[in-house]
Scaffold this active site. Structure first.
Site, short mmCIF file in Angstrom:
data_model
loop_
_atom_site.label_atom_id
_atom_site.label_comp_id
_atom_site.label_asym_id
_atom_site.label_seq_id
_atom_site.Cartn_x
_atom_site.Cartn_y
_atom_site.Cartn_z
N SER A 37 0.86 -1.18 0.00
CA SER A 37 0.00 0.00 0.00
C SER A 37 0.89 1.22 0.00
O SER A 37 2.00 1.19 0.54
CB SER A 37 -0.87 -0.01 1.26
N TYR A 69 -1.53 -1.07 10.38
CA TYR A 69 -1.68 -1.42 8.97
C TYR A 69 -0.51 -0.85 8.16
O TYR A 69 0.11 -1.56 7.36
CB TYR A 69 -3.01 -0.89 8.43
#
Length: 99
Positions: A37, A69
């Protein structure tokens, strides 16, 4: 015993990749693709936290979960870069991407 976010986002793919590595070399040309990401830019790795709590960060607020995350996605990118170095000359290529 691992944090859920670390386990799902990084340790699982890490383990699967390592279990398949010899087969990937045998079937070369082959590739490893890790979906990361752009959030990895915000990630850091707190090794003291990992050693003490087996998590990338502590807390349960939305912000804490988002930080965990981003940290796990940084682990994906760093793993991919290191794996690419180790596999130079084997005809196995490694990529990480942001969908």
């Amino acid at each position: 015993g691992l944090g859920m976010i670390l386990g799902v986002n990084h340790i699982g793919p890490f383990l699967l990749t390592n279990l398949l590595l010899e087969r990937l070399k045998e079937c070369a040309p082959s590739r490893v693709i890790n979906v990361s990401s752009c959030g990895h830019d915000l990630g850091t790795i707190d090794f003291d936290c990992i050693n003490t709590h087996k998590k990338l960060t502590l807390g349960s607020s939305d912000g804490d979960l988002f930080r965990a995350y981003t940290h796990s996605k940084l682990c994906n990118v760093l793993f991919t870069h290191e794996l690419a170095k180790r596999l130079e000359g084997t005809n196995v290529t490694c990529y990480s991407l942001h969908p």
